[in-house]
Design a protein around this motif. Structure first.
Motif, PDB file in Angstrom:
ATOM      1  N   SER A   1     -23.711  -6.514 -33.546  1.00 15.72           N
ATOM      2  CA  SER A   1     -24.025  -7.944 -33.592  1.00 15.72           C
ATOM      3  C   SER A   1     -25.277  -8.211 -34.435  1.00 15.72           C
ATOM      4  N   LYS A   2     -26.231  -7.294 -34.372  1.00 20.46           N
ATOM      5  CA  LYS A   2     -27.448  -7.464 -35.175  1.00 20.46           C
ATOM      6  C   LYS A   2     -27.136  -7.367 -36.665  1.00 20.46           C
ATOM      7  N   LYS A   3     -26.235  -6.469 -37.027  1.00 23.62           N
ATOM      8  CA  LYS A   3     -25.827  -6.346 -38.434  1.00 23.62           C
ATOM      9  C   LYS A   3     -25.188  -7.642 -38.929  1.00 23.62           C
ATOM     10  N   ILE A   4     -24.279  -8.187 -38.110  1.00 29.74           N
ATOM     11  CA  ILE A   4     -23.619  -9.447 -38.459  1.00 29.74           C
ATOM     12  C   ILE A   4     -24.642 -10.558 -38.613  1.00 29.74           C
ATOM     13  N   PHE A   5     -25.536 -10.635 -37.654  1.00 27.93           N
ATOM     14  CA  PHE A   5     -26.578 -11.668 -37.661  1.00 27.93           C
ATOM     15  C   PHE A   5     -27.432 -11.576 -38.924  1.00 27.93           C
TER      16      PHE A   5
ATOM     17  N   VAL B   1     -25.481 -15.878 -32.771  1.00 26.29           N
ATOM     18  CA  VAL B   1     -24.671 -14.669 -32.576  1.00 26.29           C
ATOM     19  C   VAL B   1     -24.958 -14.132 -31.177  1.00 26.29           C
ATOM     20  N   MET B   2     -23.882 -13.844 -30.442  1.00 19.91           N
ATOM     21  CA  MET B   2     -23.974 -13.288 -29.095  1.00 19.91           C
ATOM     22  C   MET B   2     -23.225 -11.956 -29.076  1.00 19.91           C
ATOM     23  N   HIS B   3     -23.460 -11.167 -28.042  1.00 25.54           N
ATOM     24  CA  HIS B   3     -22.706  -9.913 -27.964  1.00 25.54           C
ATOM     25  C   HIS B   3     -22.502  -9.500 -26.519  1.00 25.54           C
ATOM     26  N   GLY B   4     -21.621  -8.540 -26.329  1.00 23.67           N
ATOM     27  CA  GLY B   4     -21.380  -7.936 -25.026  1.00 23.67           C
ATOM     28  C   GLY B   4     -21.476  -6.438 -25.164  1.00 23.67           C
ATOM     29  N   CYS B   5     -22.667  -5.910 -24.910  1.00 27.58           N
ATOM     30  CA  CYS B   5     -22.891  -4.469 -25.031  1.00 27.58           C
ATOM     31  C   CYS B   5     -22.551  -3.976 -26.449  1.00 27.58           C
TER      32      CYS B   5
ATOM     33  N   LEU C   1     -17.978  -6.848 -27.445  1.00 28.71           N
ATOM     34  CA  LEU C   1     -17.788  -8.197 -28.006  1.00 28.71           C
ATOM     35  C   LEU C   1     -18.898  -8.551 -28.993  1.00 28.71           C
ATOM     36  N   VAL C   2     -18.511  -9.133 -30.112  1.00 28.52           N
ATOM     37  CA  VAL C   2     -19.450  -9.738 -31.057  1.00 28.52           C
ATOM     38  C   VAL C   2     -18.967 -11.158 -31.312  1.00 28.52           C
TER      39      VAL C   2
ATOM     40  N   THR D   1     -30.025 -18.101 -34.414  1.00 30.21           N
ATOM     41  CA  THR D   1     -30.438 -17.632 -33.093  1.00 30.21           C
ATOM     42  C   THR D   1     -29.669 -16.376 -32.731  1.00 30.21           C
ATOM     43  N   PHE D   2     -30.411 -15.327 -32.413  1.00 32.08           N
ATOM     44  CA  PHE D   2     -29.766 -14.117 -31.905  1.00 32.08           C
ATOM     45  C   PHE D   2     -29.832 -14.187 -30.391  1.00 32.08           C
ATOM     46  N   GLY D   3     -28.690 -14.477 -29.765  1.00 33.25           N
ATOM     47  CA  GLY D   3     -28.676 -14.837 -28.356  1.00 33.25           C
ATOM     48  C   GLY D   3     -28.615 -13.693 -27.373  1.00 33.25           C
ATOM     49  N   GLY D   4     -28.364 -12.481 -27.824  1.00 35.45           N
ATOM     50  CA  GLY D   4     -28.295 -11.366 -26.892  1.00 35.45           C
ATOM     51  C   GLY D   4     -26.980 -11.307 -26.146  1.00 35.45           C
TER      52      GLY D   4
END
Length: 283
Positions: A240-244, A231-235, A274-275, A257-260
């Motif tokens: 994104s953490k919830k989804i992950f 999972v990646m995100h844009g600000c 973005l998520v 992997t939580f990619g940041g």
């Protein structure tokens, strides 16, 4: 004896540990403001991009030809006989042609450029699979032949906070994007495996529903497939953490992997919010 180099670009968001472990070569896009220029992921981070969007929206450019020349020159000096380049989707960039032009100046290195039809962690997963095959001693030709089947195992979806930046960058139609914004439609976006461009995989109204739809898409795939997940995100750290945290609980997720944050140059075109979800099917 074959000595195979691996090449990718900065939009792959490839982690440093993978770069170091497999000696991956990364070409860097540029982020360009009116009075300054940055090297993607080197002297600028995503936070800088998002913090300055209200003042100026920068443009982006391909990794310079001289950077590509330097890379191939170094590979030649280091005795590489072959190179495999996994690039950002050709429907979004012209990097494929740039590498091709430069590689032709180095006939001693047999180069194969593969259009990932993906971005971010999707690219990285393909690079990592190639790296594992190289490590096992699989031949260049066999790896090249396997790449299409590896790509078929890859799933990538994302949602954005606003369609404004995809519209500005020509990634989606301005009229369709404007209508979607007015109706508060938050499309689930994927990459077309034929032309490599973004397309609307599904339409959902509202942010919360779009995030829940990402979870459902993941669970539908994971119902019958064991997958690695990123999972990646844009600000959009919290969303994104919830989804992950929800998806990684699925018993068919073999690694998570939580990619940041995505790369700065990707953030220019997607804007904040973005998520992104990537699943790679295990054999």
């Amino acid at each position: 004896m074959e000595k195979i180099a691996l090449i990718t670009d900065s939009t792959s968001d490839i982690p440093k540990d993978i770069v170091d472990k497999y000696n991956v070569n990364v070409l860097h896009y540029r982020v360009i403001y009116k009075d300054r220029e940055f090297i993607d992921g080197i002297n600028v981070d995503s936070k800088y991009i998002y913090d300055n969007l209200d003042r100026e929206i920068p443009t982006s450019s391909l990794p310079p030809m001289d950077e590509m020349e330097t890379l191939f020159s170094n590979l030649q000096k280091e005795g590489y006989t072959h190179a495999i380049a996994i690039t950002l989707s050709g429907g979004l960039t012209g990097i494929f042609n740039g590498i091709k032009l430069v590689s032709e100046n180095y006939p001693g290195i047999k180069t194969y450029i593969y259009d990932s039809k993906s971005i971010s962690a999707g690219e990285t997963m393909l690079v990592e699979e190639c790296a594992k095959l190289i490590e096992k001693g699989v031949s260049f030709d066999e790896i090249v032949n396997r790449l299409p089947s590896l790509r078929k195992r890859l799933h990538l979806y994302f949602v954005v906070g606003t369609l404004e930046y995809l519209k500005r960058g020509g990634r989606i139609g301005k009229i369709a994007g404007s209508i979607a914004e007015l109706l508060n439609i938050k499309p689930i976006v994927a990459v077309d495996v034929n032309d490599g461009k973004y397309y609307t995989y599904d339409k959902v109204r509202g942010r919360k529903r779009s995030l829940n739809r990402l979870i459902k898409i993941a669970n539908d795939i994971l119902r019958t497939k064991k997958c690695r997940m990123a999972v990646m995100h844009g600000c959009a750290l919290e969303d994104s953490k919830k989804i992950f945290d929800v998806i990684k609980k699925n018993s068919n997720v073999v690694s998570a992997t939580f990619g940041g944050n995505i790369s700065p140059v990707s953030g220019v075109h997607s804007g904040p919010g973005l998520v992104g979800l990537v699943l790679f099917e295990e054999e």
